[in-house]
Design an enzyme around this catalytic site. Sequence first.
Site, mmCIF file in Angstrom:
data_model
loop_
_atom_site.group_PDB
_atom_site.id
_atom_site.type_symbol
_atom_site.label_atom_id
_atom_site.label_comp_id
_atom_site.label_asym_id
_atom_site.label_seq_id
_atom_site.Cartn_x
_atom_site.Cartn_y
_atom_site.Cartn_z
ATOM 1 N N SER A 209 0.814 -1.220 0.000
ATOM 2 C CA SER A 209 0.000 0.000 0.000
ATOM 3 C C SER A 209 0.839 1.257 0.000
ATOM 4 O O SER A 209 0.326 2.341 -0.269
ATOM 5 C CB SER A 209 -0.921 0.010 1.224
ATOM 6 O OG SER A 209 -0.145 0.002 2.419
ATOM 7 N N HIS B 225 -2.702 -3.503 -5.771
ATOM 8 C CA HIS B 225 -3.075 -3.032 -4.443
ATOM 9 C C HIS B 225 -4.577 -3.118 -4.225
ATOM 10 O O HIS B 225 -5.355 -2.339 -4.782
ATOM 11 C CB HIS B 225 -2.596 -1.579 -4.245
ATOM 12 C CG HIS B 225 -2.939 -1.018 -2.909
ATOM 13 N ND1 HIS B 225 -3.207 0.321 -2.699
ATOM 14 C CD2 HIS B 225 -3.086 -1.609 -1.694
ATOM 15 C CE1 HIS B 225 -3.486 0.528 -1.431
ATOM 16 N NE2 HIS B 225 -3.425 -0.631 -0.797
ATOM 17 N N GLU C 50 -5.782 -0.939 -7.364
ATOM 18 C CA GLU C 50 -4.763 -0.172 -8.069
ATOM 19 C C GLU C 50 -3.757 -1.117 -8.717
ATOM 20 O O GLU C 50 -3.194 -1.983 -8.051
ATOM 21 C CB GLU C 50 -4.043 0.772 -7.095
ATOM 22 C CG GLU C 50 -4.937 1.881 -6.562
ATOM 23 C CD GLU C 50 -4.233 2.746 -5.537
ATOM 24 O OE1 GLU C 50 -4.420 3.977 -5.587
ATOM 25 O OE2 GLU C 50 -3.513 2.200 -4.681
ATOM 26 N N ASN D 267 -4.163 6.673 -1.684
ATOM 27 C CA ASN D 267 -3.505 7.226 -0.500
ATOM 28 C C ASN D 267 -2.890 8.591 -0.772
ATOM 29 O O ASN D 267 -2.740 9.406 0.140
ATOM 30 C CB ASN D 267 -2.433 6.256 0.006
ATOM 31 C CG ASN D 267 -3.038 5.100 0.779
ATOM 32 O OD1 ASN D 267 -4.094 5.234 1.376
ATOM 33 N ND2 ASN D 267 -2.375 3.958 0.752
#
Length: 509
Positions: A121, A142, A154, A192
């Site tokens: 991550s 991900h 992802e 993120n």
Amino acid sequence: MTVSINTLGLVGTGVMGAGIAQIAAQAGVLVRLFDARDGAAQSARDGLSATFSKLVSKGKISQAAMDAALANLQVADAIDGLKDCDLVVEAIVENLEAKRGLLQQLEGIVSANCILATNTSSLSITAIATGCQHPERVAGLHFFNPVPLMRVVEVIDGLATAPQVGDALLALVARTGHRGVRAKDTPGFIVNHAGRAYGTEALKMLDEGIAERGDIDRILREGAGFRMGPLELLDLTGLDVSHPVMESIYNQFYQEPRYKPSPLTRQMLVGGRLGRKTGHGFYQYENGQRVNGPEPQPVPSVQQQPPVWIAAENNEDYERLSALMINLGAHLESGAQPSSEALCLLAPYGRDATSACVRFDTDPARTLCIDLLTDLSRHRTLMQNPLTSPAMRDAAHALLAADGVGVTMIGDSVGFVAQRTLAMVVNLACDIAQQRIASVDDIDQAVHLGLGYPHGPLAWGDALGPRRLLTILQRMSELTHDPRYRPSPWLRRRAMLGVSLRHEEPTVG
């Protein structure tokens, strides 16, 4: 190199690994489970069998679908059992050396056509692939927790990743019914990275003493439409997870001001106030439920309302605010200047109440500002300046709450709470697009599905108005001299040209 993925090896069968195994097996992919811990892979398979049984009992899947999914789950007693897989995904501890070592070990086991993927991550795909003999077959894949419910994945290309590897992974993700989004190997990838604006801006406002924690959360939840306020979200995630990510991304981008963390969360982390998991974060909890949460600000009692004089930055906003005042029963003054008794209600963008008083030439003691960027049928935010009289503050609060809609009074701030937060969310997404980290559609889909925002940030920016958002950022930047508020070139150019923020630029070269 493999184009079609029919056999998936999975190393690491914790919560994340089991979730990946579940959706792959349900999609008809043969999954081989391996875990270095004795019995862990078998326990994961047993747990998935129980999960499938619950889904059958709830009518979510058929018994035949359960049987087929279980038949697709095999336990490998040794890592050599993954040798004939088309793809091996690692879902082990988030440690660079451990992941790098595992991929190098797998290279000596799998075929030359096998794709190797990491579920990291936060670590660099390029860094994980370093040391592999064939880094071109290494990519990021991900998933988000819980995997079956978080329907975005992802797919990340490292510097050496072959294009067909990402293509094959996107096809696999589509087969599971999830939405694959493709990103370059940059800190935070898409989700993120984009999520930095929401929490960090809320923390900055809290540091500045603009509003209490409950008021910030309430404004963004009720007025802007987020599912959870940013401080509520930090409590849910836990500061032991969130704060290190803030620091990591800030440092990986070489102290870029947009990502600057708050000293408050570092202090809370050191003090063990992590959120729900410890019973105390920004709020207090018992058995995972919030207790003694801050109440909405009480509506003051006002004997007699003064007349109201309003000013806005454009005719549309003036008409909108006038209609609201009339509906609330206010006596609206129509003169070019307010009378000496009037409550002055201003509707600025990006300014604080002090500079708005100067801009519209009103008496600060009788002046408050209202945020027109949010949904006024759900919530209303009023801003006072340092000289606003208590009587005028109470009169404005009582008037705006007359129809039962919630009202929050905040201190003097550039951009209120919602304006600056939404502008920063959109601006950061524009920067991600400008850096070509992902396509505009993948950015919007990743953030909408991965973070649960009401809209993708670029589409949301179009709805709010690119020129309006540009004005907010420019004024906040001018008033604070803080480089975190500088507008992204992507936003500035599209606002000036009058085109959508989702408009991709032509390729060059």
